[in-house]
Design an enzyme around this catalytic site. Structure first.
Site, short mmCIF file in Angstrom:
data_model
loop_
_atom_site.label_atom_id
_atom_site.label_comp_id
_atom_site.label_asym_id
_atom_site.label_seq_id
_atom_site.Cartn_x
_atom_site.Cartn_y
_atom_site.Cartn_z
N HIS A 100 0.73 -2.78 -1.78
CA HIS A 100 -0.11 -4.26 -1.40
C HIS A 100 1.11 -5.22 -1.65
O HIS A 100 1.47 -5.26 -2.90
CB HIS A 100 -1.26 -4.25 -2.13
CG HIS A 100 -1.77 -5.58 -1.85
ND1 HIS A 100 -2.97 -6.10 -1.10
CD2 HIS A 100 -1.38 -7.04 -2.12
CE1 HIS A 100 -3.30 -7.27 -0.90
NE2 HIS A 100 -2.35 -7.83 -1.42
N HIS B 10 -0.76 -3.59 5.47
CA HIS B 10 -1.32 -4.70 6.30
C HIS B 10 -0.20 -5.84 6.42
O HIS B 10 -0.38 -6.96 5.47
CB HIS B 10 -2.56 -5.22 5.41
CG HIS B 10 -2.57 -5.12 4.04
ND1 HIS B 10 -1.78 -5.71 3.21
CD2 HIS B 10 -3.66 -4.56 3.25
CE1 HIS B 10 -2.07 -5.51 1.94
NE2 HIS B 10 -3.13 -4.66 1.93
#
Ligand code: DOR
Ligand code: ZN
Length: 343
Positions: free
Chosen positions: A136, A174
């Protein structure tokens, strides 16, 4: 009738939670995808092989009887992770990666890593064991503007990890910015990225279109239009470093529509249709199969799937919610129309 048939895809970044929510959301994913990389940010987090194997059993129980679906488990990296656990994970057929959450970066990240340099010895062990690290990629700290957090992470933290561990397989999860896209493009073949449907379809205006729209709030947060365009170019380029990872992240509607709403977009109900919409708008439907069905499997060194799925070009309306009254989940584009439907 316009049909699009592709090899059955996989979702390389997915939250399915546990308990009642798991039962509501898993059939959506298993209908579309053969496999999914399961995020370990439960409360408490999944930090050991033993916990992941129990969680895997719970997930398998939620798969509908006539469906073939394989959960690919991951472990949550903490300051207390041991080299022995990394070795054990690498030896397990069911554990496919470790997930690094900078502490405080997102939902259930409080057990994450607060001093990333202090766990470099663990990254060295992952590099040695050849087990991927999923990141992340956002810095934490009040003084960083929320829209800059990914860019700063790439500059300060990710580039250092990539330099120090040149053989470590890394998925920058992401990606949301042109800077992260450029970093991945320029990096070695050991570094790849997932891209979500919401970051391909929407820019940050969606969160504040005529009022506050909590179902468009996720982390990393949606960015400006030039970043969205950079993501669309990357996803539709045919570059195998970019592959499908929905980051579908269900939260109860009541916890999203709140004075302090949770981060996460629920997209598993129509994941492939949402991607098809984005690829079609870019005139690149022919690039969807590689992105959705080939590149992720190749990166994780798993066989590509053998079956197919078919999408039909037809308009349908997404339900306003899923799940039981009082415990509903509001999907992305709730109550709106989509132009592709999986048969
Ligand atoms: O929006 C998000 N939701 N981003 C994350 O990184 C975590 C996820 C969740 O677990 O809800
Ligand atoms: Zn996620």
């Amino acid at each position: 009738m316009k049909l699009l048939t592709i090899t059955r895809p996989d979702d390389w970044h997915l939250h399915v939670r546990n308990g009642a929510v798991l039962k509501t959301v898993l059939p959506h994913t298993s209908r579309q995808f053969a496999r999914a990389i399961i995020m370990p940010n439960l409360k408490p987090p999944v930090t050991t092989v033993a916990q992941a194997l129990l969680y895997r059993e719970e997930i398998l129980q939620a798969v509908p009887a006539d469906v073939d679906f394989t959960p690919l488990m991951t472990l949550y990296l903490t300051g207390s992770t041991t080299v022995a656990e990394i070795k054990k994970a690498a030896e397990s057929d069911h554990i496919h990666a470790f997930k690094l959450y900078p502490a405080g970066a997102t939902t259930h990240s409080d057990s994450g890593v607060s001093d990333i340099k202090a766990i470099y010895f663990l990254l060295a062990a992952m590099e040695k064991q050849d087990i991927p690290l999923l990141i992340h990629g956002e810095v934490t700290g009040e003084h960083y503007d929320i829209f800059d957090r990914e860019r700063v992470f790439v500059d300060t933290t990710l580039s250092d990890i990539a330099d120090k561990f040149p053989a470590l397989r890394i998925v920058v999860e992401h990606v949301t910015t042109s800077e992260a896209v450029q970093f991945v493009q320029a990096a070695g073949a050991n570094i790849a990225a997932t891209i979500t449907p919401q970051h391909l379809l929407f820019n940050r205006n969606a969160i504040l279109a005529g009022g506050i729209r909590p179902h468009y709030y996720c982390l990393p947060i949606l960015k400006r239009e030039p970043h969205r365009l950079a993501l669309v170019r990357a996803a539709t380029s045919g570059n195998s470093k970019f592959f499908l990872g929905t980051d579908s992240a269900p939260h109860l509607t009541s916890l999203k529509e709140s004075a302090c709403g949770c981060a996460g977009c629920y997209s598993a109900h129509a994941a492939l249709e949402l991607y098809a919409e984005a690829f079609e708008r870019a005139g690149a439907l022919d690039k969807l199969e590689g992105f959705a069905s080939f590149y992720g499997a190749d990166f994780y060194r798993l066989p590509r799937n053998s079956g197919t799925v078919t999408l039909e070009k037809t308009t349908w309306k997404i339900p306003s919610s899923y799940g039981e009254t009082g415990n509903t989940i509001t999907p992305l584009k709730a109550g709106e129309e989509l132009s592709w439907k999986m048969l």
